[in-house]
Write an enzyme that holds these catalytic residues in place. Structure first.
Site, PDB file in Angstrom:
ATOM      1  N   HIS A 230      -7.461  -4.935  40.550  1.00 33.21           N
ATOM      2  CA  HIS A 230      -8.865  -4.565  40.402  1.00 33.21           C
ATOM      3  C   HIS A 230      -9.316  -3.543  41.443  1.00 33.21           C
ATOM      4  O   HIS A 230     -10.393  -2.966  41.314  1.00 33.21           O
ATOM      5  CB  HIS A 230      -9.739  -5.825  40.427  1.00 33.21           C
ATOM      6  N   SER A 234      -6.624  -0.718  35.901  1.00 31.89           N
ATOM      7  CA  SER A 234      -5.371  -0.603  35.176  1.00 31.89           C
ATOM      8  C   SER A 234      -4.903   0.844  35.097  1.00 31.89           C
ATOM      9  O   SER A 234      -5.717   1.766  35.009  1.00 31.89           O
ATOM     10  CB  SER A 234      -5.549  -1.135  33.747  1.00 31.89           C
ATOM     11  N   LYS A 258      -9.471  -8.012  22.402  1.00 35.18           N
ATOM     12  CA  LYS A 258      -8.117  -7.533  22.144  1.00 35.18           C
ATOM     13  C   LYS A 258      -7.084  -8.516  22.719  1.00 35.18           C
ATOM     14  O   LYS A 258      -6.051  -8.782  22.094  1.00 35.18           O
ATOM     15  CB  LYS A 258      -7.937  -6.145  22.761  1.00 35.18           C
ATOM     16  N   ASP A 259      -7.387  -9.061  23.894  1.00 33.05           N
ATOM     17  CA  ASP A 259      -6.479 -10.043  24.489  1.00 33.05           C
ATOM     18  C   ASP A 259      -6.454 -11.339  23.674  1.00 33.05           C
ATOM     19  O   ASP A 259      -5.415 -11.980  23.547  1.00 33.05           O
ATOM     20  CB  ASP A 259      -6.892 -10.356  25.939  1.00 33.05           C
ATOM     21  N   GLU A 302      20.184 -20.446  31.370  1.00 29.75           N
ATOM     22  CA  GLU A 302      19.256 -20.116  30.299  1.00 29.75           C
ATOM     23  C   GLU A 302      19.293 -18.606  30.046  1.00 29.75           C
ATOM     24  O   GLU A 302      19.709 -17.828  30.898  1.00 29.75           O
ATOM     25  CB  GLU A 302      17.841 -20.549  30.710  1.00 29.75           C
TER      26      GLU A 302
END
Lengths: 433, 258
Positions: A230, A234, A258-259, A302
């Site tokens: 922040h 972004s 959108k998220d 894994e």
């Protein structure tokens, strides 16, 4: 190339709390005057200026945060029913599967959640690599991300040991034994990790304790990751800084919705694994209780560790293998300085744009090698792929930045978006430039 | 478009790696067991109650001589279609040790539905002593603890053969096509008509093996039916929610040029 932009609030936590707008009642204003959580959220979540042109690759950051919360919530409840004792752990997991209300759901969500977490984070990191998100002024943001990855790897390994099946036990043996490669103090480190002279009940106890605490360390580092994010906001697919208000939109409602859309698509994938393929990504041997007297024919980690496992096994020397394996992760810390290109986004880098895909391709090859016994062609392929992995970071990245001629950058995000025109999606014409 | 293809290829590649990770331990020279059709396969898969009850009969009359199912309780048998009274009756046929009582003695009593199904041996040493040194594994999780578990168990039970010429068998070992190394200490457990099914189903070896696998698959994953049902509802719900979010996203983003 990045400078502070007029008109766009860049600062975050240092900004003095302003009273929230008139939409709030007296109680909210009373609280906010004393404890400015409301204005903090408004500033960092609602109004938070975000580039207008983020594509779906930018969904994976918030997804990673959400899956972290899912893991912690399911993990805390599982811990209420799990017994960290060498002779009881396996059976207690089966009790969760059979007799605890929705225990099967909790465990399968937690088990597959780990895989989903890594899948999301690997995609999130690839996005960072593709769009140069680690470049000035976001180097520390990237480095904190690599710290999170390391903590995740430790947590995932510790958690995999807890069901105390055959793979749990032997994975713990193999991984802890790697530390014996450390010169002089190696054996002492291993004894300390084991709490004895072999993997046993003390090992399980300390792994359980650490598996419970590390996720909260991850939460703390995620907090720092968000503070760093922040500070400058972004990055975006064009890789150029926002120049003015026309380049930004408030996070809410544009990116919240959108998220949410991205989240629900992801949850469908997650649900397919949890409900219909719950053991697809796991190993059947882990439904055999741990047995120190019987070594499984092939000990495999894994899937999310397979590429690193392949790197470990591609070197005949134990110490060098361990160094390269850890080096494969640690090298990520140096990426902001290994990439010498002045341009962030691969969109404007005609060569790197293709080369960047070779890294995930190489990781898939390494994963495939890691899943197979180290013999025959797999050894050679593993060594070539290991060589390429380091070649990519140590040679290609610095070299390409110097020799590649980037395409011209757009003047601003807003200009690029406007040039795209309304009927055509913004991204496509930019790509053709 | 190009990027989404590459992304899809990437995801497919990861799935492939995950898949090979799962098959990586297909052990040694044993062939992969042929795929069988099971009632519990697929999105709507459920267990076949009649097959499970027959399978339980096979377990009780054949396997239980050497193998336990320690994660199962008698009460669990209600899930395979037995009534409460039938479960009580099945439990009562077995004596279990309880105690200590008020005088400090352990004592025998008929089992209750709340008891775990006891295994045939007191401990692993006793089991080995009775089986030429071999340890019969617990069967509660066998259908999940092997690659393609149900197919493997079926193939193993029907995979006994005379050893091919030139193969030297160790003492007390039997040739089995699907066992890793081909030499298994378990004698061929199923013989034709060994079990007289109450429902009149002919007791061929493949029939008994199939029924037993149905029982063992349930024993390993008793919540499968609940999981399949819940998954269908959850995914249906998520698809609707995704549609709603997508519409909302389109609507909200139409306010700005992007």
């Amino acid at each position: 190339m990045a400078v502070s932009q007029p008109g766009v609030p860049a600062g975050s936590s240092s900004t003095p709390a302003s009273l929230p707008g008139s939409g709030h009642g007296r109680l909210v204003r009373w609280i906010d005057h004393r404890l400015p959580v409301i204005s903090f959220l408004e500033h960092e979540l609602t109004a938070y200026p975000t580039p207008v042109n983020l594509n779906y690759w930018w969904n994976f950051g918030s997804l990673a945060g959400i899956i972290l919360v899912i893991m912690i919530v399911t993990g805390v409840v599982l811990a209420m029913h799990y017994t960290p004792h060498a002779s009881l752990a396996f059976d207690s997991v089966e009790r969760i599967m059979r007799d605890v209300n929705y225990g099967w759901l909790l465990r399968y969500v937690h088990m597959n959640g780990a895989s989903m977490f890594f899948l999301i984070v690997y995609i999130h990191m690839f996005r960072g690599l593709y769009y140069g998100s680690y470049k000035y002024p976001r180097e520390l943001l990237w480095i904190l991300g690599v710290v999170i990855l390391l903590l995740m790897m430790a947590t995932a390994f510790l958690g995999y040991v807890l069901p105390w099946g055959q793979m749990s036990y032997w994975a713990a043996t193999v991984i802890t034994n790697m530390f014996s490669a450390v010169p002089l103090v190696g054996d002492s480190i291993v004894t300390l990790l084991w709490g004895g002279f072999t993997v046993g009940n003390p090992t399980l106890n300390r792994f359980y304790s650490l598996h419970y605490v590390l996720p909260f360390v991850i939460v703390a580092v995620v907090g720092l990751h968000l503070v760093a994010l922040h500070q400058h906001g972004s990055n975006n697919p064009l890789g150029i800084e926002r120049r003015g208000p026309q380049d930004s939109i408030p996070f809410h409602p544009y990116y919240t919705i959108k998220d949410m859309f991205g989240l629900s698509v992801f949850l469908i994938v997650f649900a397919v694994f949890v409900f219909y393929l719950p053991n697809f990504l796991g190993h059947p041997d882990n439904y055999i209780p741990a047995n120190p007297m019987v070594t499984p024919p092939h000990i495999v980690p894994e899937w999310y560790f397979l590429p690193f496992y392949a790197i470990l096994r591609s070197v005949p020397d134990k110490l060098l293998g361990v160094v390269l394996m850890f080096g494969a992760v640690l090298i990520l810390f140096l990426v902001p300085w290994l990439d010498t290109s002045p341009v962030r986004s691969a969109r404007f880098r005609p060569v790197y744009r293709w080369v960047s895909w070779l890294l995930p391709a190489d990781a898939i090859v390494l994963g495939w090698v890691g899943a197979n016994p180290p013999s025959g062609a797999f050894v050679v392929i593993g060594q070539i792929a290991t060589f390429y992995y380091f070649f990519h970071f140590l040679i290609l990245m610095p070299l390409l930045g110097k020799i590649e001629r980037p395409r011209p950058l757009p003047i601003s995000i807003g200009a690029a978006v406007l040039a795209a025109g309304p009927p055509v999606p913004a991204a496509a014409p930019m790509e053709r430039r | 478009m190009f990027r989404s293809i590459v992304a899809a290829a990437l995801v497919a590649g990861l799935a492939l790696v995950g898949g090979t990770a799962g098959t990586a331990r297909a052990e040694g020279d044993a062939p992969h067991p042929p795929h069988q059709k099971w009632s519990f396969d697929g999105v709507f898969g459920t267990y076949d109650r009649a097959a499970m009850q027959r399978g339980f009969q096979v377990y009780k009359e054949v396997c239980a001589a050497c193998h336990g199912v320690k994660h199962l309780y008698f009460r669990d048998l209600a899930q395979i279609g037995y009534s409460e009274d039938q479960v009580k009756g099945i439990a009562a046929q077995v004596q279990v040790t309880d105690g200590p009582n008020d005088s400090g003695e352990m004592f025998q009593r008929p089992a209750r539905p709340s008891d775990p199904i006891p295994g045939p041996f007191a401990n692993d040493q006793a089991a080995r002593a009775a089986n030429n040194g071999a340890l019969p594994v617990d069967l509660s999780l066998i259908a999940k603890a092997r690659v393609s578990g149900p197919d493997y168990v079926f193939a193993l039970l029907t995979g006994y053969k005379d050893p091919p010429a030139g193969v030297k068998m160790n003492p007390n070992m039997y040739f089995n096509e699907y066992y890793p190394g081909h030499q298994i200490a378990m004698p061929p457990p199923l013989n034709p008509d060994q079990v007289k099914y109450a429902d009149g189903t002919p007791g061929s070896v493949p029939q008994m093996a199939r029924d037993l696998v149905s029982f063992l698959a349930w024993a390993a994953e008793p919540t499968l039916e609940e999981r399949h049902r819940a998954g269908f509802k959850v995914i249906l719900f998520l698809i609707v929610v995704t549609g709603v979010f997508y519409a909302a996203k389109r609507k909200i983003w139409s306010r700005i040029q992007h």
